[in-house]
Write an enzyme that holds these catalytic residues in place. Structure first.
Site, short mmCIF file in Angstrom:
data_model
loop_
_atom_site.label_atom_id
_atom_site.label_comp_id
_atom_site.label_asym_id
_atom_site.label_seq_id
_atom_site.Cartn_x
_atom_site.Cartn_y
_atom_site.Cartn_z
N HIS A 1 -4.29 1.23 8.43
CA HIS A 1 -4.74 0.86 7.09
C HIS A 1 -6.20 0.40 7.13
CE1 HIS A 1 -4.42 -0.50 2.89
NE2 HIS A 1 -5.31 -1.40 3.28
N HIS B 1 -9.49 14.35 1.26
CA HIS B 1 -8.87 15.44 0.50
C HIS B 1 -9.29 16.77 1.13
CE1 HIS B 1 -7.85 13.05 -3.23
NE2 HIS B 1 -8.76 12.25 -2.70
N ASP C 1 -0.76 16.62 -1.78
CA ASP C 1 -1.04 15.74 -2.92
C ASP C 1 0.02 15.98 -4.00
OD1 ASP C 1 -3.90 14.22 -3.97
OD2 ASP C 1 -2.37 14.73 -5.45
N GLY D 1 -14.15 7.45 -7.61
CA GLY D 1 -12.89 8.10 -7.95
C GLY D 1 -11.73 7.74 -7.04
N CYS E 1 0.84 -1.20 0.00
CA CYS E 1 0.00 0.00 0.00
C CYS E 1 0.88 1.26 0.00
CB CYS E 1 -0.91 -0.02 1.22
SG CYS E 1 -1.80 1.52 1.46
N HIS F 1 -8.45 8.17 3.02
CA HIS F 1 -7.88 9.52 3.08
C HIS F 1 -8.95 10.54 2.78
CE1 HIS F 1 -7.41 7.93 -1.00
NE2 HIS F 1 -7.61 9.17 -1.42
N CYS G 1 0.53 3.42 3.15
CA CYS G 1 1.22 2.79 4.30
C CYS G 1 2.72 3.07 4.19
CB CYS G 1 0.96 1.29 4.35
SG CYS G 1 -0.65 0.85 5.05
N HIS H 1 -6.50 3.22 0.60
CA HIS H 1 -6.13 3.48 2.00
C HIS H 1 -6.86 4.79 2.34
CE1 HIS H 1 -2.88 3.66 5.34
NE2 HIS H 1 -3.70 4.69 5.53
P1 5GP Z 1 -8.01 9.12 -4.55
O1 5GP Z 1 -8.33 9.29 -6.00
O2 5GP Z 1 -7.61 7.69 -4.21
O3 5GP Z 1 -9.10 9.65 -3.65
O4 5GP Z 1 -6.79 10.07 -4.27
C1 5GP Z 1 -5.48 9.66 -4.28
C2 5GP Z 1 -4.64 10.90 -4.37
O5 5GP Z 1 -3.31 10.54 -4.06
C3 5GP Z 1 -4.62 11.55 -5.75
O6 5GP Z 1 -5.10 12.89 -5.66
C4 5GP Z 1 -3.15 11.49 -6.17
O7 5GP Z 1 -2.71 12.65 -6.84
C5 5GP Z 1 -2.43 11.30 -4.84
N1 5GP Z 1 -1.20 10.54 -4.92
C6 5GP Z 1 -0.98 9.40 -5.64
N2 5GP Z 1 0.27 8.97 -5.45
C7 5GP Z 1 0.86 9.84 -4.61
C8 5GP Z 1 2.18 9.92 -4.04
O8 5GP Z 1 3.05 9.08 -4.27
N3 5GP Z 1 2.43 10.96 -3.21
C9 5GP Z 1 1.49 11.90 -2.92
N4 5GP Z 1 1.85 12.89 -2.10
N5 5GP Z 1 0.24 11.86 -3.43
C10 5GP Z 1 -0.07 10.84 -4.27
ZN ZN Z 2 -2.35 1.33 3.62
#
Ligand code: 5GP
Ligand code: ZN
Length: 108
Positions: free
Chosen positions: A46, A102, A30, A93, A4, A100, A7, A98
């Site tokens: 997690h 925004h 992000d 989306g 992950c 989170h 993680c 894991h």
């Molecule tokens: P999700 O679409 O799963 O809600 O959001 C995942 C977010 O994680 C996306 O906005 C993406 O830009 C961000 N993200 C993906 N990989 C990484 C990374 O390696 N580092 C950081 N800081 N953000 C990431």
């Molecule tokens: Zn995780």
């Protein structure tokens, strides 16, 4: 969870731009910001998504929201406002499985 990404960020095996951290939460920028301010409030535990929450996670989820409030105040977006968003599952989306939150703000 060895595979992950978040993680790995929690465990500092992958670098990130951390803005706040406590015992249960880490907040970092992000990597692909969709607005002037785009932070990710990540539980250290997690849990895959909101769909995977159980009753005993209540306190942790509450902590995520208060952490969002705290960082929003610290970085100066609280007054003009910000968006908090959970993406849940693929159709919601969610790419990283894991949980989170925004925190997104366009600064005027
Ligand atoms: P999700 O679409 O799963 O809600 O959001 C995942 C977010 O994680 C996306 O906005 C993406 O830009 C961000 N993200 C993906 N990989 C990484 C990374 O390696 N580092 C950081 N800081 N953000 C990431
Ligand atoms: Zn995780």
């Amino acid at each position: 969870m060895e595979d992950c990404l978040f993680c790995k960020i929690v465990n500092k095996k992958v670098a990130s731009d951390i803005v706040l951290e406590d015992d249960s939460i880490i907040i970092f920028k992000d990597i692909n910001p969709k607005a002037d301010v785009h932070l990710l409030i990540v539980l250290k535990k997690h849990i895959e998504s909101v769909e995977h929450l159980v009753e005993e996670d209540k306190e942790l989820i509450s902590q995520m929201i208060f952490a969002a409030q705290k960082i929003a105040r610290q970085i100066g977006v609280a007054k003009n406002g910000y968006k908090l968003q959970f993406n849940v599952g693929r159709d919601g989306g969610q790419i990283i499985d894991h949980i989170h939150l925004h925190l997104i703000a366009n600064v005027k």
